[in-house]
Scaffold this active site. Structure first.
Site, short mmCIF file in Angstrom:
data_model
loop_
_atom_site.label_atom_id
_atom_site.label_comp_id
_atom_site.label_asym_id
_atom_site.label_seq_id
_atom_site.Cartn_x
_atom_site.Cartn_y
_atom_site.Cartn_z
N ARG A 48 -30.08 2.67 -13.02
CA ARG A 48 -28.93 2.97 -13.66
C ARG A 48 -28.00 3.30 -12.30
O ARG A 48 -28.01 3.90 -11.29
CB ARG A 48 -28.40 4.19 -14.37
N HIS A 95 -33.17 12.97 -12.92
CA HIS A 95 -31.70 12.99 -13.28
C HIS A 95 -31.64 12.41 -14.57
O HIS A 95 -30.73 12.90 -15.23
CB HIS A 95 -31.03 12.47 -12.07
N GLU A 122 -23.03 12.11 -6.17
CA GLU A 122 -22.79 10.85 -5.29
C GLU A 122 -21.55 10.76 -4.64
O GLU A 122 -21.29 9.95 -3.91
CB GLU A 122 -23.20 9.69 -6.27
N HIS A 152 -32.26 11.15 -8.98
CA HIS A 152 -31.09 11.05 -8.16
C HIS A 152 -31.41 11.58 -6.58
O HIS A 152 -32.11 12.58 -6.50
CB HIS A 152 -30.14 12.26 -8.83
N LEU A 157 -27.65 19.34 -9.01
CA LEU A 157 -27.11 17.92 -8.62
C LEU A 157 -25.95 18.10 -7.38
O LEU A 157 -25.23 18.91 -7.38
CB LEU A 157 -26.35 17.26 -9.73
N PHE A 161 -18.89 3.93 -5.22
CA PHE A 161 -20.01 4.70 -5.80
C PHE A 161 -21.12 3.32 -5.31
O PHE A 161 -21.04 2.51 -5.39
CB PHE A 161 -20.17 4.89 -7.28
N ARG A 217 -29.37 4.09 -6.14
CA ARG A 217 -29.91 5.57 -6.33
C ARG A 217 -31.38 5.31 -6.03
O ARG A 217 -31.87 6.29 -5.49
CB ARG A 217 -29.70 6.23 -7.70
N GLN A 220 -34.90 7.96 -13.68
CA GLN A 220 -34.01 7.90 -12.00
C GLN A 220 -34.17 9.20 -11.49
O GLN A 220 -34.09 10.33 -12.03
CB GLN A 220 -32.57 7.66 -12.53
#
Lengths: 268, 606
Positions: free
Chosen positions: B414, B379, B253, B236, B250, B121, B314, B234
């Site tokens: 994050r 997000h 990821e 995304h 969404l 990730f 991100r 954040q």
């Protein structure tokens, strides 16, 4: 009004209208939405501007924002992952968030009603608390003592299917044992056979739920018409992969002559 | 006033996502009386939507991994604005929390030797995310939910908390209404755990559901608690951009973790251009190396090749896509192409089944054959309630917070996968501390009947008005304001305009009128949630105005670089009467033994 539905991405200014959008923009869908509560109600007609790719839940939200702010509906993820927006669309138990308006003929009125199997609260919202009560009674996961917590992917492929369930309760809604015969006090319903199958076929589980299945969950009442499998938005093969194997377990355990002798001898 | 029901618990947990459920379990294990309140039905909370996985240095796939690397990745990902102690606890405890889930019945995907499989990730040095295809959150929430159910904890479903009560500055209880009947409920509680998630619904393009309206942050703020880091929102990088109804939804990821490639409309693989110089060495140098890395991942074998540039953090990927679109290289619907179709269709369907169905059913796109179109979507909130790292206690005695509603772990940005582990690690700590606090409390705090009455009156006020706007109209304008003025890229003038607009919106929200009865009335529910969204939005905007630098997810076009001085402070929001106060407070300094971890790895701190 259409503007709110097709507005381009704020900030990312270059969104271009694709071919065909202009045509879609002028379209209207006619929805007949049930409005009412436990004391009664009727379908009310709403004309909703249609944007490309729009789903029934988008139309319901449009009605809330522009016509009926108190229209009751449950929803959360709007991505077919939470199983909140269950309703009967043109009579078919469906998730409103994945039922596209363009799947219906343009001139056809779309009827949206609450799930019939559960008591109505208001409009599209029903009282599904019975399901939570059934769930509480299912003997929980109990790891086998001394189990080695290693297993192969192939050992869990089967059981992972059951764990895809998003608890939309559409299978419960369509099941004639619950819907027509109203046997909620005797029958747990497809959702909970799926849950029990997920526990029974868990590679580490050591609990035996045969007695529960037979005496409390009423698995014998299911006569495998497969209606539940047909409406499952997660495409879980409920009847073939969960219910039938569980029925076989119950038969093996309670009605196999050798087992019956064994049980007499051991007192189990 | 009308009759209301009353319930009494030692610990009241608000929110039934991963953090709330884990807190509930831990508090119940301590033998205290626990009640769990949630706005939706049990099992529908946002955790259910989490897709890619839970980050924990189990080192099953990459044996080099360990808590130290996870700690360093988290701090780097957060541009060192994280609370070092939270990042340390998180990295150290998440493996145990994941194993515990497995022992409660969760079924993660497996390695060839039969252990929990882990995937790559963004921002994680090693393959670290335990996962179940792309429905990890569902597996987690069901597992935790079953624990709660079989512990016999009362769950108050479809119940909205509107206010926390305090007595002499410490928690005394909470006021709520049943969403179904509209009737009031009063909870007497010695301790409260807030686990209510974020505030996505302040934005129009968001991956969040209606529940995410900043309730917990506002409840805490009103009760006198401090909020920090609110400016860090954040976006995304990969939300759906088409069709309009699903804009913002969404796209995990996990697609990039499995090898998904980002290209612009001209076919250019643009992510290399956007890698920060300081991190460039962590990524593949060219397409060949990136391809070899993906092949190794597919074949489940070790490799010395570096990960593809799409696995940058991100904040960086979101800015990259946004910039490509703004500079005219966007796809027809204003996004970037994300392509996984070069992998065998069978593998895509097995590892990303929800994505396959989501695009097939909602966008008529077969992701095994065609690229997806994706763009940034609001997000997650890095900021939230300030908590003590060890106890998850807020600055109000008896008030605890965990998960997205709390702040500190993620700093300025994050890493994907760190949220699910956050829920487990700090959910458990919050439940434990709240139970211990409640046990130690000698007397039951008292509730003030006048406050209950005042709160009931305020909640019902929109019914009394004979004129006023619909809450839906105010909500729409709030979303437009936040998208336009407090989005991915920010400038002083925009933010000032945003703050002005928010002041007007606050006034308008105070005067909204609702129609119908109290029976399951979404317009009324929104009227109440709206006030919370506006409060948190104001905090976001005020923080963003003061942070005259670009760090993590906070990008100021007028202050494009990091300011080392601002790397040493959190902006702290608190209530001063009717006004919102913002002050810079010093960031706790990392101790020498943790700094040493970075020196060992020849990495710069800050």
């Amino acid at each position: 009004m259409t503007q709110t539905m097709v507005e381009s991405r704020p900030g990312t200014a270059t969104a271009q209208a694709p071919a065909g959008e202009g045509q879609a923009r002028s379209r209207e869908a006619v929805l007949r939405v049930f409005r009412g509560d436990a004391s009664g109600g009727s379908e009310v007609e709403y004309r909703v501007p249609v944007a490309p790719g729009m789903v029934v839940l988008d139309a319901i939200h449009w009605i809330q924002a522009h016509r009926a702010p108190d229209l009751a509906v449950r929803w959360n993820c709007k991505a077919a992952k939470c199983g909140s927006c269950s309703a009967e669309v043109n009579g078919k138990p469906s998730l409103m968030c994945k039922t596209r308006l363009d799947h219906f003929a343009q001139d056809r009125t779309i009827s949206v009603r609450p799930m019939k199997t559960f008591p109505i609260i208001k409009d599209l919202v029903t009282d599904v608390s019975w399901n939570y009560e059934v769930n509480k009674r299912i003997p929980p996961f109990k790891p086998r003592p001394g189990a080695d917590w290693r297993w192969q992917q192939s050992d869990v492929d089967r059981v992972q299917e059951f764990r895809k369930c998003i608890e939309c309760f559409l299978c419960q809604d369509v099941c004639h044992v619950l819907r027509t015969h109203e046997l909620k006090h005797q029958f747990a319903g497809p959702r909970f056979f799926v849950r029990i199958a997920g526990l029974e076929m868990h590679p580490m589980d050591g609990e035996d739920r045969s007695g529960f299945l037979k005496d409390h969950a009423g698995i014998g009442l299911c006569n495998i018409t497969k209606c539940c499998t047909e409406v499952c938005p997660e495409s879980i093969t409920i009847t073939d992969n969960a219910i039938i194997p569980l029925k076989e377990r119950v038969v093996d355990w309670f009605y196999d002559p050798l087992r019956m002798v064994w049980r007499k001898l051991t007192g189990r | 006033m009308e009759k209301y029901e009353t319930h009494e618990h030692d610990v009241l947990v608000i929110g039934a996502g991963g953090a709330g459920l884990r807190a509930t379990i831990e508090a119940a294990h301590q033998g205290v009386s626990v009640g769990l309140v949630c706005k939706s039905l049990l099992g529908k909370a946002h955790t259910v939507m989490a897709e890619g996985g839970v980050a924990a240095a189990l080192a099953h796939v990459d044996p080099q991994d360990g808590w130290e690397t996870h700690f360093r990745d988290t701090m780097k990902g957060g541009s060192f604005l994280n609370h070092w102690r939270m990042a340390q606890i998180h990295a150290q405890e998440s493996p145990d929390r994941v194993r515990e889930l497995e022992h409660w019945g969760a079924l993660f995907d497996r390695t060839q030797d039969g252990r929990i499989l882990q995937r790559a990730f963004g921002g994680h040095t090693w393959k670290r995310l335990a996962h179940v295809g792309d429905r990890t959150g569902l597996e987690m929430i069901r597992t935790l939910q079953d624990q709660v159910v079989h512990l016999g904890v009362p769950v108050y479903m479809e119940c909205t908390i509107t206010r926390l009560f305090t007595e002499g500055g410490r928690i005394a209880g909470a006021m709520a209404y049943w969403r179904e009947s509209g009737r009031f409920v009063v909870f007497r509680a010695k301790a409260v755990v807030i686990a209510t998630g974020g505030v996505g619904k302040s934005y129009k393009v968001t991956s969040n559901s209606w529940e995410y309206s900043g309730d917990g942050q506002t409840l805490a703020y009103e009760a006198g608690a401090e909020l920090i880091d609110l400016e860090f929102v954040q976006f995304h990088p990969t939300g759906m951009v088409w069709p309009p109804g699903v804009m913002g939804l969404l796209v995990t990821e996990g697609v990039r973790g499995e090898g998904g490639i980002l290209r612009n409309a001209k076919g250019e693989r643009f992510m290399w251009k956007y890698l920060p110089e300081a991190r460039r060495h962590e990524y593949a140098v060219d397409e060949d190396e990136a391809r070899r890395w993906v092949e190794a991942a597919v074949e489940n074998r070790q490799t010395d090749d570096k990960r593809p540039p799409e696995l940058s953090t991100r904040d960086n990927v979101a800015r990259a896509i946004y910039t490509e679109v703004r500079e005219g290289r966007g796809t027809p619907h204003g996004g970037a192409y994300l392509d996984i179709s070069y992998l065998p269709a069978e593998r895509v369907q097995r590892k990303l089944p929800s994505m396959y169905h989501q695009f097939m059913e909602l966008a008529d796109v077969d992701i095994t054959q065609q690229p997806m179109e994706v763009g940034p979507t609001m997000h997650y909130m890095m900021g939230g309630i300030r908590v003590d790292p060890d106890t998850a206690s807020s600055t109000v005695p008896g008030l605890y917070a965990a998960g997205e509603a709390a702040a500190g772990l993620h700093g300025a940005n994050r890493l994907g996968g760190n949220s699910l582990s956050d829920l487990l690690v700090f959910g458990r700590r919050a439940g434990l501390s709240a139970a211990q606090y409640a046990k130690a409390l000698a007397s039951n705090p008292r509730l003030d009947e006048r406050e209950i009455e005042r709160e009931a009156g305020e909640t019902l006020a929109p019914f009394e008005r004979t004129s006023g706007e619909s809450p839906y109209d105010v909500h729409r304008d709030l979303q437009t304001c936040m998208d336009r003025h407090v989005g991915i890229f920010r400038v002083q003038e925009d933010l000032e305009l945003g703050l002005k607009t928010l002041a007007t919106l606050k006034e308008r929200a105070r005067k909204v009128r609702v129609e119908g009865t109290r029976l399951y009335n979404p317009g009324w529910h929104l009227a109440r949630d709206l006030a919370n969204m506006i409060t948190v939005s104001e905090g976001i905007t005020r923080g963003a105005l003061l942070r005259k630098e670009s760090r993590g997810a906070h990008s100021r076009l007028d202050h494009p670089s990091m300011d080392p001085a601002l790397g040493k402070v959190n902006f702290c929001v608190s209530r001063a009467g009717e006004e919102m106060k913002v002050a810079a407070t010093p960031l706790p300094e990392m101790p020498a033994e943790l700094r040493y971890l970075f020196e060992m790895a020849k990495e710069k701190v800050g």
